[in-house]
Design an enzyme around this catalytic site. Structure first.
Site: not given
Ligand code: DGL
Length: 277
Positions: A11-12, A74-75, A159, A193-195
């Site tokens: 993931d990011s 991560c989407n 974050e 979004c996984t966040h």
């Molecule tokens: N977890 C990422 C997602 O699912 C976040 C992307 C981001 O870093 O903006 O999209």
């Protein structure tokens, strides 16, 4: 002869931990290697080329560490980079390597939750602009209408570890209201979004009670179970000692602290530098 290795989860930043947590619960026998590109998060506001370049670097790093299978948890990366990596990059790499995303498994099931046939998707700007959810849901459920809302502040709140603080409420309420203004009959919210599951308590607080809130972790974990069952030739490349290891491109102390709090255990991450010249 391929040496079995951990399943890579990318993931990011911290968001993919919401997927990893469900993987560990559903498939505890496997080893997992998590990579958070925290130094370059968020990806959601970055261009297609940048997300692709960063994602490819991370995927290649996980392959170098012995992963045969990498899940883009991560989407944004799944919508902007997955297809190009699968079609253009994997053919040049070793034949047993695979990369999976999180959008397809989610869109396969989302239509089962809506009665009004109106689904609202919260996602990053990158995912919204890509229209991946609109296109993919339409393939499986042509009668379902999809409404999207980009939430550019939600990932930075997570974050920066501000997601549980009162300041986050303003941004959560604002985007829920904006999505419902687009279509008041939405009965299912998808956190695309996984966040965002890290904000789920606040999202629930401002969401009308009759609306179902769908998170992806369990859905993606179930889909991984099916994938490994369907592909025994790939499953045998996944090592099974039940361990988890963590890599971050940013500060390890921060990562250990935030990730440890979320997962409820002590994390000892390692730093990895992927910055290109
Ligand atoms: N977890 C990422 C997602 O699912 C976040 C992307 C981001 O870093 O903006 O999209």
């Amino acid at each position: 002869m391929i040496k079995p290795g951990p399943i890579g989860v990318f993931d990011s930043g911290y968001g993919g931990l919401t997927v990893l947590k469900e993987f560990i619960q559903t498939l505890p026998q496997y080893d997992y290697l998590y990579l958070g590109d925290n130094a370059r998060a968020p990806y959601g506001t970055r261009s297609f080329e940048t997300v692709y370049e960063y994602t490819l670097q991370c995927v290649k790093h996980l392959f170098e560490q012995g992963c045969s299978l990498v899940v883009l948890a991560c989407n944004t990366a799944s919508s902007k980079a997955l297809r190009t990596i699968q079609q253009n990059d994997l053919p040049d790499l070793e034949a047993h390597l695979r990369v999976l995303g999180v959008i397809r498994p989610t869109t396969e099931v989302v239509g089962k939750y809506t009665k009004t046939k109106k689904v609202g998707v919260f996602a990053t700007k990158g995912t919204v602009v890509s229209k991946s959810y609109v296109v993919e849901i339409n393939k499986f459920y042509p009668d379902v209408e999809v409404f999207q809302e980009a939430c550019p502040m939600w990932v930075p709140l997570v974050e920066n570890n501000e997601h549980l603080n009162p300041g986050a409420d303003y941004f959560v309420e604002k985007h829920i209201n904006q999505l419902l203004q687009q279509q008041p009959d939405i009965d299912t919210f998808l956190l695309g979004c996984t966040h965002y599951p890290l904000l789920v308590d606040k999202i629930r607080k401002y969401t009308p009670e009759h609306i179902t809130i769908l998170t992806q972790g369990k859905i993606v974990a179930n889909s991984l179970v099916e994938y490994l069952n369907r592909h025994p030739e790939l499953e045998k490349n996944c090592s099974k000692s039940g361990t988890q290891s963590y890599l971050t491109t940013d500060d390890t102390a921060n990562f250990n602290d935030h990730a440890g709090t979320f997962l409820g255990e002590t994390i000892m991450s390692k730093h990895v530098s992927l910055i290109s010249n």
